[in-house]
Each structure stands twice: as C-alpha cells, then as structure tokens.
Scaffold this active site. Structure first.
Site, PDB file in Angstrom:
ATOM      1  N   ASP A  38       0.866  -1.188   0.000  1.00  0.00           N
ATOM      2  CA  ASP A  38       0.000   0.000   0.000  1.00  0.00           C
ATOM      3  C   ASP A  38       0.899   1.232   0.000  1.00  0.00           C
ATOM      4  O   ASP A  38       1.630   1.480   0.971  1.00  0.00           O
ATOM      5  CB  ASP A  38      -0.909  -0.025   1.232  1.00  0.00           C
ATOM      6  N   TYR A 127      -5.840  18.370  -7.590  1.00  0.00           N
ATOM      7  CA  TYR A 127      -5.034  17.333  -8.257  1.00  0.00           C
ATOM      8  C   TYR A 127      -3.767  17.963  -8.846  1.00  0.00           C
ATOM      9  O   TYR A 127      -2.653  17.464  -8.637  1.00  0.00           O
ATOM     10  CB  TYR A 127      -5.880  16.677  -9.351  1.00  0.00           C
TER      11      TYR A 127
HETATM   12  N1  LIG Z   1      -5.222   9.707 -16.723  1.00  0.00           N
HETATM   13  C1  LIG Z   1      -4.858  10.827 -17.342  1.00  0.00           C
HETATM   14  O1  LIG Z   1      -5.607  11.389 -18.191  1.00  0.00           O
HETATM   15  C2  LIG Z   1      -3.536  11.465 -17.044  1.00  0.00           C
HETATM   16  C3  LIG Z   1      -3.220  12.648 -17.687  1.00  0.00           C
HETATM   17  C4  LIG Z   1      -1.987  13.219 -17.424  1.00  0.00           C
HETATM   18  C5  LIG Z   1      -1.107  12.612 -16.554  1.00  0.00           C
HETATM   19  N2  LIG Z   1      -1.440  11.462 -15.917  1.00  0.00           N
HETATM   20  C6  LIG Z   1      -0.474  10.850 -15.009  1.00  0.00           C
HETATM   21  O2  LIG Z   1      -0.030   9.643 -15.601  1.00  0.00           O
HETATM   22  C7  LIG Z   1       0.295   8.697 -14.566  1.00  0.00           C
HETATM   23  C8  LIG Z   1      -0.436   7.390 -14.793  1.00  0.00           C
HETATM   24  O3  LIG Z   1      -1.843   7.650 -14.746  1.00  0.00           O
HETATM   25  P1  LIG Z   1      -2.935   6.514 -15.006  1.00  0.00           P
HETATM   26  O4  LIG Z   1      -4.053   7.136 -15.743  1.00  0.00           O
HETATM   27  O5  LIG Z   1      -2.268   5.285 -15.535  1.00  0.00           O
HETATM   28  O6  LIG Z   1      -3.411   6.227 -13.506  1.00  0.00           O
HETATM   29  P2  LIG Z   1      -4.443   5.112 -12.996  1.00  0.00           P
HETATM   30  O7  LIG Z   1      -4.981   4.305 -14.132  1.00  0.00           O
HETATM   31  O8  LIG Z   1      -5.414   5.809 -12.089  1.00  0.00           O
HETATM   32  O9  LIG Z   1      -3.514   4.138 -12.120  1.00  0.00           O
HETATM   33  C9  LIG Z   1      -3.060   4.544 -10.867  1.00  0.00           C
HETATM   34  C10 LIG Z   1      -2.271   3.400 -10.279  1.00  0.00           C
HETATM   35  O10 LIG Z   1      -1.865   3.794  -8.961  1.00  0.00           O
HETATM   36  C11 LIG Z   1      -2.193   2.733  -8.068  1.00  0.00           C
HETATM   37  N3  LIG Z   1      -2.443   3.222  -6.720  1.00  0.00           N
HETATM   38  C12 LIG Z   1      -3.194   4.296  -6.358  1.00  0.00           C
HETATM   39  N4  LIG Z   1      -3.209   4.392  -5.004  1.00  0.00           N
HETATM   40  C13 LIG Z   1      -2.460   3.364  -4.515  1.00  0.00           C
HETATM   41  C14 LIG Z   1      -2.089   2.918  -3.211  1.00  0.00           C
HETATM   42  N5  LIG Z   1      -2.496   3.572  -2.116  1.00  0.00           N
HETATM   43  N6  LIG Z   1      -1.299   1.837  -3.101  1.00  0.00           N
HETATM   44  C15 LIG Z   1      -0.894   1.152  -4.205  1.00  0.00           C
HETATM   45  N7  LIG Z   1      -1.198   1.511  -5.468  1.00  0.00           N
HETATM   46  C16 LIG Z   1      -1.981   2.614  -5.614  1.00  0.00           C
HETATM   47  C17 LIG Z   1      -3.449   2.113  -8.649  1.00  0.00           C
HETATM   48  O11 LIG Z   1      -3.643   0.836  -8.098  1.00  0.00           O
HETATM   49  P3  LIG Z   1      -5.107   0.161  -8.058  1.00  0.00           P
HETATM   50  O12 LIG Z   1      -5.277  -0.460  -9.420  1.00  0.00           O
HETATM   51  O13 LIG Z   1      -5.006  -0.826  -6.962  1.00  0.00           O
HETATM   52  O14 LIG Z   1      -6.095   1.271  -7.802  1.00  0.00           O
HETATM   53  C18 LIG Z   1      -3.071   2.098 -10.127  1.00  0.00           C
HETATM   54  O15 LIG Z   1      -2.227   1.000 -10.400  1.00  0.00           O
HETATM   55  C19 LIG Z   1      -0.040   9.397 -13.250  1.00  0.00           C
HETATM   56  O16 LIG Z   1       1.118  10.004 -12.735  1.00  0.00           O
HETATM   57  C20 LIG Z   1      -1.032  10.462 -13.657  1.00  0.00           C
HETATM   58  O17 LIG Z   1      -1.042  11.546 -12.736  1.00  0.00           O
HETATM   59  C21 LIG Z   1      -2.641  10.873 -16.156  1.00  0.00           C
END
Ligand SMILES: NC(=O)c1ccc[n+]([C@@H]2O[C@H](COP(=O)([O-])OP(=O)(O)OC[C@H]3O[C@@H](n4cnc5c(N)ncnc54)[C@H](OP(=O)(O)O)[C@@H]3O)[C@@H](O)[C@H]2O)c1
Length: 303
Positions: A38, A127
């Site tokens: 976690d 955020y």
């Molecule tokens: N999504 C977008 O449009 C976007 C745009 C710009 C930048 N970004 C950045 O790109 C990166 C990747 O984003 P994404 O969209 O792939 O994110 P995502 O799909 O929301 O995945 C987040 C990951 O973090 C894990 N996580 C969150 N809280 C946790 C905890 N307490 N302990 C362990 N694991 C935890 C989640 O695990 P679980 O599966 O267990 O929840 C998941 O594997 C991030 O840095 C985000 O800020 C995203």
C-alpha cells in the site's frame, strides 16, 4: 549490466499496464499490487525498497480522480506529492534512477501557446497542486530522474475518455462534449515506448543521460469534442454498434465539475524530441489503433 530489478509502481493502472511488458524486456520486473504494497504506507514502502534494492523505479502510481481530489486532498497529496519525493530521495541515496509522471494540469490553461518546461506552473485544482508538489520533490532531490508531463492519457486498459465515448455512444442518441479545452490525446503505448527508450539510455550510460523535466504528448492538438468525433468516425468504420445520432459541442461552463480544468492543455514537446531524436506521432494514430483493437471482437461477427 546490473541484474538488479526494476520496480514498477502502479502496474495495475492504465499506464502501468502498458509499461510492464516493455520494462520486463530490459530487466527483472517487480510490480507489486496494492494488496502487497500500500503506497499510502511510507514505512512499508521504505522497507520494500531497502529489501529489493532496485536499479531503477518507474512510478506510474498516482491518485488520478481529478474531481474527488478536491475533497480527498490528504489522499491525493500522499500519493501525488509525498510518494514521489520518498522514491526520489531513496533513489538519490542509493544510486538508483527514477521515472515519474506528471500532467498538463500543473498549468492554469491560459493563452494558446503550447506550454514549455520552463513556463511557471500554476495549477487550478487540487489534483494539479498535488502533482506539481510531486514533480518539484523529484526534481529537487538530486536523483537521476525523469519527470514526464503527459496529457489526456488513454489506453486499452482502465477507464478513460475514449472508452467512455464508445460506451455512451452505444446507448445514447445525443452526446454533448466540451469543445473549448484543447490538448493532445496521448496513448499509453506512446508513453510506454518513450519511457522504455529512456530506461535503455539510463542503463546504457547513466551519467551521460540528460535527465530532468520533459513534456511528452502526441503531436497535434484537438478539443474533447473533435477527439470524440474522431473516435466515433473510426468506430463507425469498424462496425461498432452506435446508437449516436448527434454529437453536440458545449462549453466548459455547460459541464460543471468539482475541479476546474485548464482550457489550454497544449504541451510543447520540442525538448524531448530534440534531446533524444524522437519522432512523436500525430495523436490520431494511436487513437485509431486503439479503437480498432477494441473493435476487433466485432470482426468475429457476420456483417
Ligand atoms: N489519466 C490521465 O488522463 C492522465 C493525464 C496526465 C497525466 N497522468 C499521469 O499519468 C500517470 C499514470 O496515470 P494513469 O491514468 O495510468 O493512472 P491510474 O490508471 O489511475 O492508475 C493509478 C495506479 O496507482 C495505483 N495506486 C493508487 N493508489 C495506490 C495505493 N495507495 N497503493 C498502491 N497503489 C496505488 C493504482 O492501483 P489500483 O489499481 O489498486 O487502484 C493504479 O495502479 C499518473 O502520474 C497520472 O497523474 C494521467
């Protein structure tokens, strides 16, 4: 070359899912699920790092629920601001490298010029503030680290705008989509490929690798409305069962959300492209491929 593992955090997320197979080609990959580690628990994280001794860390974990971050500020801060700092300080102290991801939401969205890495961040929501604190902690740590700001991320895995459009388009006759926010939809495939190339460079010549802050987005720009129109056009070609008859442009004020969004999310990627000699493809390429892959099962049905 070191046989120490690469630690991937957030391997179950949409980006982590695309990163894992490419990273695993380069070194043993350890990608603990939330149930095993976690990331809210700094002590457990530290113990895991000390035991594992990774050669490098790829941090795709984050708190990404933009609207909920307005109220769950402590949790967002823990994941997006504190965690990256802890990873970076551990990496700096142990000679490991780090790749961390940030976002176009560190900018306030004013103007129409693409944001450059040397523009001053000014986030307009919780955020964005938490992500800005995280990238600053990494960049100030002295670690051999890349901070990659990506925009409008989507992929095959997890929920995202592209998949939401396909789902809603299958059941709704009319959809209204925001037309006054501009950026570049960036696929997890592109982000994973660029990340894998940076890992190769880090492993080949760690001291010569020009680490730091880079913008990483697909080429070109669009609005959410035009992006949706492109998705539906590709979906129609692929035989996706669309109920949609009308796609209507609306303004951000017609679509109130808990967290305000920047109107101008354009990222200038010149630094990344010129430093590493990369060709960043137009945003349409991976969107079209993603729709085609999602529609692939339809090819099994009679037309
Ligand atoms: N999504 C977008 O449009 C976007 C745009 C710009 C930048 N970004 C950045 O790109 C990166 C990747 O984003 P994404 O969209 O792939 O994110 P995502 O799909 O929301 O995945 C987040 C990951 O973090 C894990 N996580 C969150 N809280 C946790 C905890 N307490 N302990 C362990 N694991 C935890 C989640 O695990 P679980 O599966 O267990 O929840 C998941 O594997 C991030 O840095 C985000 O800020 C995203």
């Amino acid at each position: 070359m070191s046989a120490a593992p690469i630690l991937l955090l957030g391997g179950s997320g949409q980006l982590g899912w695309a990163l894992a197979p490419l990273l695993a080609l380069q070194a043993p990959l350890v990608a603990p699920a939330r149930a095993e580690l976690d990331l809210g628990d700094a002590t457990a994280l530290r113990a895991r790092l000390d035991t594992l001794r990774p050669q490098g860390i790829v941090n795709a974990a984050a708190y990404t629920a933009v609207d909920q971050a307005e109220t769950q500020t402590a949790l967002a801060w823990r994941l997006n601001a504190e965690l990256p700092g802890e990873l970076a300080r551990w990496a700096a102290a142990h000679g490991a490298w780090l790749i961390h991801y940030s976002t176009d939401y560190v900018f306030d969205g004013t103007g129409s010029r693409p944001w450059r890495e040397d523009d001053a961040p000014c986030p307009v929501n919780a955020y964005g503030r938490s992500k800005r604190a995280g990238e600053a902690a990494v960049l100030d740590s002295g670690a051999r680290a890349f901070v990659l700001r990506v925009s409008w991320l989507y992929g095959l895995h997890s929920a995202n705008f592209l998949k939401t459009m396909l789902r809603l388009g299958a059941s709704r006759r009319v959809l209204r989509v925001v037309a006054d926010q501009v950026g570049a939809p960036t696929g997890t495939g592109l982000v994973a490929e660029v990340s894998a190339e940076l890992v190769r460079r880090l492993r080949a010549a760690p001291d010569a690798c020009p680490v730091g802050l880079y913008h990483l987005a697909a080429a070109g720009e669009t609005s959410w409305y035009d992006y949706a129109a492109f998705v539906f056009a590709r979906a129609r070609e692929a035989g996706w069962p669309l109920a949609l008859e009308a796609l209507e442009p609306i303004s951000s004020t017609d679509y109130p959300a808990a967290a305000p969004r920047p109107a101008n999310s354009r990222l200038d990627t010149t630094r990344l492209a010129t430093t590493f000699g990369l060709r960043l493809p137009p945003w349409q390429d991976e969107v079209a491929r993603t729709v085609a892959v999602l529609a692939e099962p339809l090819s099994l049905l009679p037309r």
